[in-house]
Design an enzyme around this catalytic site. Sequence first.
Site, PDB file in Angstrom:
ATOM      1  N   GLU A  77     167.811 -42.174  -2.995  1.00 31.21           N
ATOM      2  CA  GLU A  77     166.554 -42.489  -2.330  1.00 31.21           C
ATOM      3  C   GLU A  77     165.629 -43.253  -3.274  1.00 31.21           C
ATOM      4  OE1 GLU A  77     166.165 -38.920   0.941  1.00 31.21           O
ATOM      5  OE2 GLU A  77     165.241 -38.590  -1.022  1.00 31.21           O
ATOM      6  N   CYS A  93     159.552 -46.960  -6.863  1.00 28.48           N
ATOM      7  CA  CYS A  93     160.092 -45.802  -7.575  1.00 28.48           C
ATOM      8  C   CYS A  93     161.606 -45.819  -7.393  1.00 28.48           C
ATOM      9  CB  CYS A  93     159.494 -44.521  -7.011  1.00 28.48           C
ATOM     10  SG  CYS A  93     160.155 -43.001  -7.747  1.00 28.48           S
ATOM     11  N   CYS A 118     171.032 -34.683 -10.695  1.00 27.95           N
ATOM     12  CA  CYS A 118     170.490 -34.572 -12.049  1.00 27.95           C
ATOM     13  C   CYS A 118     170.986 -33.270 -12.661  1.00 27.95           C
ATOM     14  CB  CYS A 118     168.964 -34.588 -12.019  1.00 27.95           C
ATOM     15  SG  CYS A 118     168.175 -34.541 -13.655  1.00 27.95           S
ATOM     16  N   CYS A 131     165.306 -28.800 -13.481  1.00 26.44           N
ATOM     17  CA  CYS A 131     163.888 -28.425 -13.427  1.00 26.44           C
ATOM     18  C   CYS A 131     163.607 -27.625 -12.150  1.00 26.44           C
ATOM     19  CB  CYS A 131     163.011 -29.668 -13.483  1.00 26.44           C
ATOM     20  SG  CYS A 131     163.171 -30.600 -15.024  1.00 26.44           S
ATOM     21  N   CYS A 166     162.010 -29.336  -8.934  1.00 21.56           N
ATOM     22  CA  CYS A 166     162.549 -30.629  -8.481  1.00 21.56           C
ATOM     23  C   CYS A 166     163.667 -30.459  -7.457  1.00 21.56           C
ATOM     24  CB  CYS A 166     163.063 -31.408  -9.689  1.00 21.56           C
ATOM     25  SG  CYS A 166     163.716 -33.040  -9.281  1.00 21.56           S
ATOM     26  N   CYS A 213     156.420 -36.808  -5.398  1.00 19.41           N
ATOM     27  CA  CYS A 213     156.989 -36.527  -6.715  1.00 19.41           C
ATOM     28  C   CYS A 213     157.771 -35.219  -6.684  1.00 19.41           C
ATOM     29  CB  CYS A 213     155.855 -36.443  -7.739  1.00 19.41           C
ATOM     30  SG  CYS A 213     156.406 -36.129  -9.421  1.00 19.41           S
TER      31      CYS A 213
END
Length: 356
Positions: free
Chosen positions: A103, A116, A123, A127, A130, A345
């Site tokens: 995305e 962005c 990943c 975190c 996230c 975010c």
Amino acid sequence: MMERLQDKASEGVNPFALGYENFREAMVTRLGLDRYASAELYSMAVRSGAVDVSALTRLPEREGLGEAVKQALVFPDPHLVTVKEADGVVKFTTRLHDGHEVESVVLPMLNHYTLCVSSQVGCKRGCLFCTTAKMGFVRDLTPTEILDQLYAARHKLSYPIRNIVFMGMGEPLDNFDAVSEAIGVMSDQRGFDIPLRRITVSTVGSAEGIEKLGASPISAVNLAVSVNGATDEIRSRLMPVNRKTPLKSLVETLSRYPFARKGALFAEYIVIEGVNDSPEDARALVAVLSPLAVRYNLIGFNAGPGAPFPSTCQKAVERFRDLLVHEGAYVRIRASKGRDLVAGCGQLGKKSVSSV
């Protein structure tokens, strides 16, 4: 090294996957073009997303050359699965050749558009806040797959992108070689012409990755570090990377980074109400980062599906800003754009699809 599949004799040259020097080499080999004709061709192809042979003033007068130029070039064709828009924010999903999806988000700013981009499928950093982390790590994106996001935004969706932020899916410094090559193409003045000062690389704060970036030709990009905790206890809870690179080590690494003259670290801080937003947090945060020139970017936590915390209200973010300002910090609140699209975010993350 940048993929050279497009350099094979049986395939076209993709100008959006090559910096000018590699493009010129390909044009010399295939068409015998000099550097002036190659530069004009490259600029036209990358900036307009097409080539009008009749408008090329430096092309030699050689029979059949115009048609040969058309046949030599191939343009990207990223597969956009979805394009969603709300309040000016556009989120688009690209399906890759192996069925995985990433995305990207186009953000309207006051006088320009920012893109962005994602650097990985998933990943590995884990975190807590996230959504991408919930996917786990699938694979790195290639330089071309990173650049295809910019091509899609500029030439398929027609947004005049001026700034780039590597704040999408993935940890950019874990895919350093591909990210570095993609940024080299993005910043080439003869092509995309996006200066390094308008490109931001955001990292969770791996000391090894920061040192590698600092020693590279693209070190003049803006460096943003996701801090999110004023103490090792809080930051380790939110970000596993802190167990390997605690705050003191992170600050020591950043103190050696070759920031541009009058440059500063962008300290990204996701405000999570009741977790990292107390007066004690504000004092400790400013104290721990005091050896550095810092600009704080605050953003309220955006809750995605299955999020461990509720979304943070704007008033809570403003309260924490005031606490930091009281401690003498330079602070800016980043608007939480894209929440309605699950494009804020920390909210990006598509389910990966196995290749069939």
